[in-house]
Design a protein around this motif. Structure first.
Motif, PDB file in Angstrom:
ATOM      1  N   MET A   1      79.870  49.018  37.451  1.00 40.06           N
ATOM      2  CA  MET A   1      79.262  47.857  36.826  1.00 40.06           C
ATOM      3  C   MET A   1      80.323  46.776  36.676  1.00 40.06           C
ATOM      4  SD  MET A   1      77.067  47.726  33.331  1.00 40.06           S
ATOM      5  CE  MET A   1      75.576  48.159  34.181  1.00 40.06           C
ATOM      6  N   PRO A   2      80.030  45.508  37.042  1.00 43.55           N
ATOM      7  CA  PRO A   2      81.032  44.467  37.035  1.00 43.55           C
ATOM      8  C   PRO A   2      81.399  43.951  35.653  1.00 43.55           C
ATOM      9  CG  PRO A   2      78.922  43.563  37.680  1.00 43.55           C
ATOM     10  CD  PRO A   2      78.758  45.062  37.564  1.00 43.55           C
ATOM     11  N   ASN A   3      80.604  44.245  34.645  1.00 36.60           N
ATOM     12  CA  ASN A   3      80.883  43.687  33.331  1.00 36.60           C
ATOM     13  C   ASN A   3      81.491  44.728  32.399  1.00 36.60           C
ATOM     14  OD1 ASN A   3      78.616  45.253  32.886  1.00 36.60           O
ATOM     15  ND2 ASN A   3      77.262  43.540  32.678  1.00 36.60           N
ATOM     16  N   THR A   4      82.300  44.244  31.484  1.00 35.93           N
ATOM     17  CA  THR A   4      82.883  45.100  30.463  1.00 35.93           C
ATOM     18  C   THR A   4      82.761  44.381  29.135  1.00 35.93           C
ATOM     19  OG1 THR A   4      85.063  44.142  30.811  1.00 35.93           O
ATOM     20  CG2 THR A   4      84.545  46.161  32.023  1.00 35.93           C
ATOM     21  N   PRO A   5      82.580  45.104  28.050  1.00 32.76           N
ATOM     22  CA  PRO A   5      82.494  44.456  26.756  1.00 32.76           C
ATOM     23  C   PRO A   5      83.730  43.592  26.491  1.00 32.76           C
ATOM     24  CG  PRO A   5      81.846  46.750  26.600  1.00 32.76           C
ATOM     25  CD  PRO A   5      82.412  46.546  27.981  1.00 32.76           C
ATOM     26  N   SER A   6      83.509  42.460  25.856  1.00 32.96           N
ATOM     27  CA  SER A   6      84.557  41.520  25.422  1.00 32.96           C
ATOM     28  C   SER A   6      85.229  40.745  26.548  1.00 32.96           C
ATOM     29  CB  SER A   6      85.618  42.241  24.586  1.00 32.96           C
ATOM     30  OG  SER A   6      85.005  42.800  23.445  1.00 32.96           O
ATOM     31  N   ALA A   7      84.760  40.834  27.777  1.00 34.64           N
ATOM     32  CA  ALA A   7      85.321  40.048  28.881  1.00 34.64           C
ATOM     33  C   ALA A   7      84.228  39.151  29.452  1.00 34.64           C
ATOM     34  CB  ALA A   7      85.860  40.972  29.969  1.00 34.64           C
ATOM     35  N   TRP A   8      84.558  37.903  29.773  1.00 38.94           N
ATOM     36  CA  TRP A   8      83.600  37.011  30.427  1.00 38.94           C
ATOM     37  C   TRP A   8      83.374  37.509  31.845  1.00 38.94           C
ATOM     38  CZ3 TRP A   8      80.826  33.563  27.879  1.00 38.94           C
ATOM     39  CH2 TRP A   8      81.311  33.048  26.679  1.00 38.94           C
ATOM     40  N   PHE A   9      82.135  37.492  32.311  1.00 36.62           N
ATOM     41  CA  PHE A   9      81.832  37.907  33.668  1.00 36.62           C
ATOM     42  C   PHE A   9      80.679  37.089  34.210  1.00 36.62           C
ATOM     43  CE2 PHE A   9      79.168  40.471  30.958  1.00 36.62           C
ATOM     44  CZ  PHE A   9      77.973  40.592  31.640  1.00 36.62           C
ATOM     45  N   LYS A  10      80.541  37.100  35.518  1.00 41.51           N
ATOM     46  CA  LYS A  10      79.457  36.398  36.196  1.00 41.51           C
ATOM     47  C   LYS A  10      78.785  37.360  37.154  1.00 41.51           C
ATOM     48  CE  LYS A  10      82.557  34.701  39.747  1.00 41.51           C
ATOM     49  NZ  LYS A  10      83.047  33.582  40.490  1.00 41.51           N
ATOM     50  N   SER A  11      77.720  36.916  37.758  1.00 41.02           N
ATOM     51  CA  SER A  11      77.001  37.742  38.719  1.00 41.02           C
ATOM     52  C   SER A  11      77.878  38.071  39.914  1.00 41.02           C
ATOM     53  CB  SER A  11      75.752  36.991  39.190  1.00 41.02           C
ATOM     54  OG  SER A  11      75.153  37.655  40.275  1.00 41.02           O
ATOM     55  N   SER A  12      77.751  39.275  40.400  1.00 40.66           N
ATOM     56  CA  SER A  12      78.476  39.659  41.612  1.00 40.66           C
ATOM     57  C   SER A  12      77.957  38.882  42.825  1.00 40.66           C
ATOM     58  CB  SER A  12      78.347  41.161  41.858  1.00 40.66           C
ATOM     59  OG  SER A  12      77.001  41.494  42.146  1.00 40.66           O
ATOM     60  N   PHE A  13      76.819  38.219  42.685  1.00 39.49           N
ATOM     61  CA  PHE A  13      76.232  37.428  43.765  1.00 39.49           C
ATOM     62  C   PHE A  13      76.753  35.986  43.760  1.00 39.49           C
ATOM     63  CE2 PHE A  13      73.247  40.778  42.716  1.00 39.49           C
ATOM     64  CZ  PHE A  13      72.953  41.312  43.960  1.00 39.49           C
ATOM     65  N   SER A  14      77.535  35.603  42.753  1.00 39.94           N
ATOM     66  CA  SER A  14      78.030  34.231  42.650  1.00 39.94           C
ATOM     67  C   SER A  14      78.951  33.888  43.803  1.00 39.94           C
ATOM     68  CB  SER A  14      78.771  34.032  41.328  1.00 39.94           C
ATOM     69  OG  SER A  14      77.873  34.126  40.250  1.00 39.94           O
ATOM     70  N   THR A  15      78.970  32.624  44.133  1.00 41.82           N
ATOM     71  CA  THR A  15      79.802  32.157  45.244  1.00 41.82           C
ATOM     72  C   THR A  15      81.264  32.078  44.834  1.00 41.82           C
ATOM     73  OG1 THR A  15      79.525  29.851  44.625  1.00 41.82           O
ATOM     74  CG2 THR A  15      77.890  30.787  46.149  1.00 41.82           C
ATOM     75  N   ALA A  16      82.113  31.887  45.808  1.00 34.27           N
ATOM     76  CA  ALA A  16      83.558  31.816  45.571  1.00 34.27           C
ATOM     77  C   ALA A  16      83.955  30.591  44.755  1.00 34.27           C
ATOM     78  CB  ALA A  16      84.300  31.807  46.907  1.00 34.27           C
ATOM     79  N   SER A  17      83.087  29.583  44.666  1.00 34.95           N
ATOM     80  CA  SER A  17      83.431  28.376  43.911  1.00 34.95           C
ATOM     81  C   SER A  17      83.635  28.684  42.428  1.00 34.95           C
ATOM     82  CB  SER A  17      82.345  27.311  44.065  1.00 34.95           C
ATOM     83  OG  SER A  17      81.174  27.691  43.368  1.00 34.95           O
ATOM     84  N   GLY A  18      83.019  29.762  41.962  1.00 35.29           N
ATOM     85  CA  GLY A  18      83.204  30.164  40.576  1.00 35.29           C
ATOM     86  C   GLY A  18      82.309  29.468  39.586  1.00 35.29           C
ATOM     87  N   ASP A  19      81.530  28.476  39.999  1.00 31.60           N
ATOM     88  CA  ASP A  19      80.622  27.788  39.082  1.00 31.60           C
ATOM     89  C   ASP A  19      79.359  28.614  38.927  1.00 31.60           C
ATOM     90  OD1 ASP A  19      82.471  25.786  38.931  1.00 31.60           O
ATOM     91  OD2 ASP A  19      81.442  24.474  40.342  1.00 31.60           O
ATOM     92  N   CYS A  20      79.126  29.070  37.686  1.00 31.22           N
ATOM     93  CA  CYS A  20      77.993  29.965  37.496  1.00 31.22           C
ATOM     94  C   CYS A  20      77.720  30.196  36.016  1.00 31.22           C
ATOM     95  CB  CYS A  20      78.266  31.299  38.186  1.00 31.22           C
ATOM     96  SG  CYS A  20      79.822  32.019  37.683  1.00 31.22           S
ATOM     97  N   VAL A  21      76.691  30.979  35.761  1.00 34.21           N
ATOM     98  CA  VAL A  21      76.385  31.454  34.416  1.00 34.21           C
ATOM     99  C   VAL A  21      77.414  32.530  34.101  1.00 34.21           C
ATOM    100  CG1 VAL A  21      74.671  32.577  32.950  1.00 34.21           C
ATOM    101  CG2 VAL A  21      73.930  31.016  34.789  1.00 34.21           C
TER     102      VAL A  21
END
Length: 116
Positions: A1-21
Motif C-alpha cells: 500500500m502506498p500510504n502510511t499513517p502521518s505521511a502525505w501521499f498521492k495516488s499511485s496513478f498521479s503523473t510525474a509533475s506531482g500536482d495532485c490531491v
C-alpha cells in the motif's frame, strides 16, 4: 500500500509533475491538500469515518448533497473540493481529479485500511 499513517501521499496513478490531491492520516483525522500549493495552501481536515464515507460515495459515482465534502465543477473543467463545515476549498484540474479517483477506486485512500 502506498500510504502510511502521518505521511502525505498521492495516488499511485498521479503523473510525474506531482500536482495532485495529497492526503495524510493523523490518528482519526484525515488531512487533504493540493500539492501545487507547496505546503503553504489551505488544508481540509475531517474525521476518518466521514472521509471513508465520502470515498464510498465517490466509488458509487455520486456525492451526497448534504455530505461532509462538496465536489463542485470548476470553470476550467476541473473540480473544487469544499469542506461544508468551514468552507475551505481546494481546486484541482480535471487530470489531477481523475488520478485521485483512480486511486480511490483502487482503495489507496481508505483510512480504515491504512491504519489497520
Amino acid at each position: 500500500m502506498p500510504n502510511t499513517p502521518s505521511a502525505w501521499f498521492k495516488s499511485s496513478f498521479s503523473t510525474a509533475s506531482g500536482d495532485c490531491v495529497e492526503v495524510r492520516f493523523d490518528g482519526d483525522v484525515v488531512l487533504v491538500r493540493d500539492t501545487k500549493d507547496r505546503g503553504s495552501g489551505p488544508v481540509i481536515t475531517l474525521d476518518a469515518v466521514r472521509w471513508d464515507g465520502f470515498l464510498g460515495q465517490l466509488r458509487a459515482g455520486s456525492v451526497d448533497a448534504d455530505g461532509v465534502l462538496a465536489v463542485l465543477p470548476a470553470p476550467s473543467g476541473g473540480v473544487i473540493l469544499r469542506a461544508r463545515h468551514d468552507g475551505t476549498a481546494l481546486r484541482y484540474t480535471r487530470g489531477e481529479w481523475e488520478m485521485f479517483l483512480r486511486g480511490v477506486r483502487a482503495g489507496e485512500f481508505t483510512h480504515s485500511a491504512a491504519v489497520a
